[in-house]
Write a protein that holds these residues in place. Structure first.
Motif, PDB file in Angstrom:
ATOM      1  N   ALA A 103      43.417  47.235 -36.913  1.00  0.00           N
ATOM      2  CA  ALA A 103      44.826  46.522 -35.790  1.00  0.00           C
ATOM      3  C   ALA A 103      44.358  45.534 -35.950  1.00  0.00           C
ATOM      4  O   ALA A 103      45.173  44.759 -35.596  1.00  0.00           O
ATOM      5  N   GLU A 104      43.407  44.675 -35.852  1.00  0.00           N
ATOM      6  CA  GLU A 104      42.583  43.305 -35.450  1.00  0.00           C
ATOM      7  C   GLU A 104      42.845  42.367 -37.025  1.00  0.00           C
ATOM      8  O   GLU A 104      43.856  41.846 -37.114  1.00  0.00           O
ATOM      9  N   LEU A 105      43.063  43.635 -38.485  1.00  0.00           N
ATOM     10  CA  LEU A 105      43.716  42.680 -39.494  1.00  0.00           C
ATOM     11  C   LEU A 105      44.771  42.722 -39.261  1.00  0.00           C
ATOM     12  O   LEU A 105      46.221  41.299 -40.013  1.00  0.00           O
ATOM     13  N   TYR A 106      45.685  43.803 -39.325  1.00  0.00           N
ATOM     14  CA  TYR A 106      47.545  43.591 -39.012  1.00  0.00           C
ATOM     15  C   TYR A 106      47.750  42.720 -37.807  1.00  0.00           C
ATOM     16  O   TYR A 106      48.883  41.675 -38.073  1.00  0.00           O
ATOM     17  N   PHE A 107      46.976  42.467 -37.126  1.00  0.00           N
ATOM     18  CA  PHE A 107      47.753  41.083 -35.712  1.00  0.00           C
ATOM     19  C   PHE A 107      47.304  39.681 -35.958  1.00  0.00           C
ATOM     20  O   PHE A 107      48.430  39.462 -35.970  1.00  0.00           O
ATOM     21  N   ASN A 108      45.800  40.244 -36.771  1.00  0.00           N
ATOM     22  CA  ASN A 108      46.102  38.098 -37.658  1.00  0.00           C
ATOM     23  C   ASN A 108      47.074  38.509 -38.609  1.00  0.00           C
ATOM     24  O   ASN A 108      47.555  36.686 -38.657  1.00  0.00           O
ATOM     25  N   LEU A 109      47.195  39.231 -39.783  1.00  0.00           N
ATOM     26  CA  LEU A 109      48.538  38.524 -40.296  1.00  0.00           C
ATOM     27  C   LEU A 109      49.474  38.461 -39.615  1.00  0.00           C
ATOM     28  O   LEU A 109      50.003  37.722 -40.313  1.00  0.00           O
ATOM     29  N   GLY A 110      49.868  39.342 -38.364  1.00  0.00           N
ATOM     30  CA  GLY A 110      50.914  38.459 -38.133  1.00  0.00           C
ATOM     31  C   GLY A 110      51.245  37.301 -37.806  1.00  0.00           C
ATOM     32  O   GLY A 110      52.201  36.430 -37.240  1.00  0.00           O
ATOM     33  N   ASN A 111      50.039  36.724 -36.326  1.00  0.00           N
ATOM     34  CA  ASN A 111      49.845  35.767 -36.179  1.00  0.00           C
ATOM     35  C   ASN A 111      50.215  34.842 -37.337  1.00  0.00           C
ATOM     36  O   ASN A 111      51.253  33.686 -37.183  1.00  0.00           O
ATOM     37  N   ALA A 112      49.504  35.393 -38.404  1.00  0.00           N
ATOM     38  CA  ALA A 112      49.230  33.765 -40.026  1.00  0.00           C
ATOM     39  C   ALA A 112      50.766  33.925 -40.296  1.00  0.00           C
ATOM     40  O   ALA A 112      51.514  33.060 -41.008  1.00  0.00           O
ATOM     41  N   GLN A 113      52.062  34.893 -40.423  1.00  0.00           N
ATOM     42  CA  GLN A 113      53.567  34.950 -41.129  1.00  0.00           C
ATOM     43  C   GLN A 113      54.640  34.277 -39.386  1.00  0.00           C
ATOM     44  O   GLN A 113      55.264  33.896 -40.292  1.00  0.00           O
ATOM     45  N   TYR A 149      52.832  43.054 -36.849  1.00  0.00           N
ATOM     46  CA  TYR A 149      52.715  43.548 -34.980  1.00  0.00           C
ATOM     47  C   TYR A 149      52.776  44.736 -35.282  1.00  0.00           C
ATOM     48  O   TYR A 149      51.973  45.577 -34.324  1.00  0.00           O
ATOM     49  N   GLU A 150      54.072  45.372 -35.213  1.00  0.00           N
ATOM     50  CA  GLU A 150      54.189  46.710 -35.242  1.00  0.00           C
ATOM     51  C   GLU A 150      53.394  47.413 -36.366  1.00  0.00           C
ATOM     52  O   GLU A 150      52.812  48.380 -35.424  1.00  0.00           O
ATOM     53  N   LYS A 151      52.507  47.475 -37.073  1.00  0.00           N
ATOM     54  CA  LYS A 151      51.872  48.048 -37.466  1.00  0.00           C
ATOM     55  C   LYS A 151      50.196  47.907 -36.894  1.00  0.00           C
ATOM     56  O   LYS A 151      49.187  48.761 -36.454  1.00  0.00           O
ATOM     57  N   ALA A 152      50.175  47.108 -36.007  1.00  0.00           N
ATOM     58  CA  ALA A 152      48.840  46.424 -35.374  1.00  0.00           C
ATOM     59  C   ALA A 152      49.124  47.048 -34.021  1.00  0.00           C
ATOM     60  O   ALA A 152      48.274  48.532 -33.444  1.00  0.00           O
ATOM     61  N   LEU A 153      50.221  47.671 -33.722  1.00  0.00           N
ATOM     62  CA  LEU A 153      50.412  48.906 -32.291  1.00  0.00           C
ATOM     63  C   LEU A 153      50.064  49.505 -32.387  1.00  0.00           C
ATOM     64  O   LEU A 153      50.317  50.831 -31.759  1.00  0.00           O
TER      65      LEU A 153
END
Length: 260
Positions: free
Chosen positions: A65-75, A88-92
């Motif tokens: 979740a942390e990895l996907y969250f950071n990817l969402g932030n960067a995007q 963000y959806e993947k992290a959720l």
């Protein structure tokens, strides 16, 4: 001689296990290094380079979740609305109760062009959504098993009880446990059906014409933009039939969306 062969087999298995442990540790160490590199690049405003570092972790088969969250932030920092919502959806999915993910997803969704108003729900639909969301289908199945054990136990106590008052109490208790067993088992089947049919995806194209048929020459039903969340209803070759929360549906090329 046989003992020697057995020893060689055991030694070979130990060697193979040691290699697997070493490879796993090396992979974990490499992913940790890439993750920290990505964080430093992100702090320095090098968002695309941070994404590149974190994507290597995904390529190594690591998900979190942390990895996907950071990817969402960067995007999101790069104004890539579709990819940011997707990650963000993947992290959720991995951490459904994380408030930070929910907040950032809401910010990204506010940047979308399309505003989809869901169809009004009946009282029964609202009730079902509230109840079914309490557990996953696995949770409901586990609850059904627990109530089945309770039902059997109470019924056996009722059967062997001597006191009339105790027999009445145990009978009522076993019937109540049986009712809860049927209810939880029903919810397990219903939620599993929902899970099986649920195929969400996010539009990645900046703008896409949704067609009435799975061909470029068919009529345009409506237009969608980057970041809109849809449901995949069917597939025909390289085309997906998608549905929206407002009841609209149509066909788009598979390359214009990404499944969650």
């Amino acid at each position: 001689m046989k003992m020697f062969k057995i020893y060689k087999k055991i030694r070979g298995k130990i060697f193979l296990f040691s290699v697997m442990v070493f490879v796993s540790f090396s992979s974990f160490s490499q992913n940790e290094t890439l993750f920290e590199q990505g964080k430093e690049l992100y702090k320095n405003g090098k968002y695309q380079q941070a994404i590149n570092a974190w994507m290597k972790i995904l390529d190594n088969g690591e998900h979190s979740a942390e990895l996907y969250f950071n990817l969402g932030n960067a995007q999101y920092k790069l104004n890539h609305i579709g990819p940011s919502i997707y990650y963000y959806e993947k992290a959720l999915q991995l951490s459904p109760n994380d408030q930070d993910i929910k907040n950032n997803l809401a910010f990204a969704e506010n940047a979308r062009i399309d505003s989809i108003e869901p169809l009004p729900q009946t009282v029964f639909s609202k009730w079902y959504q509230n109840i079914s969301g309490v557990f996953t289908y696995n949770g409901w199945a586990t609850l059904a098993v627990a109530f089945s054990v309770l039902f059997v136990a109470l019924f056996l106590f009722y059967y062997f009880a001597f006191s009339e008052k105790r027999k009445r109490l145990l009978f009522v208790g076993s019937m109540f446990a049986g009712f809860l067993l049927v209810a939880s088992l029903t919810m397990a089947f219903l939620t599993y059906g929902d899970y099986s049919r649920n195929q969400p995806a996010v539009i990645f194209a900046s703008e896409i014409e949704v067609k009435t048929e799975p061909s470029m020459g068919s009529n345009v039903a409506f237009t969608l933009h980057e970041g809109t969340k849809v449901q995949i209803l069917a597939q025909d070759g390289n085309w997906f039939r998608i549905g929206l929360a407002d009841g609209k549906d149509g066909w788009i090329p598979a390359t214009d969306l990404k499944q969650l």
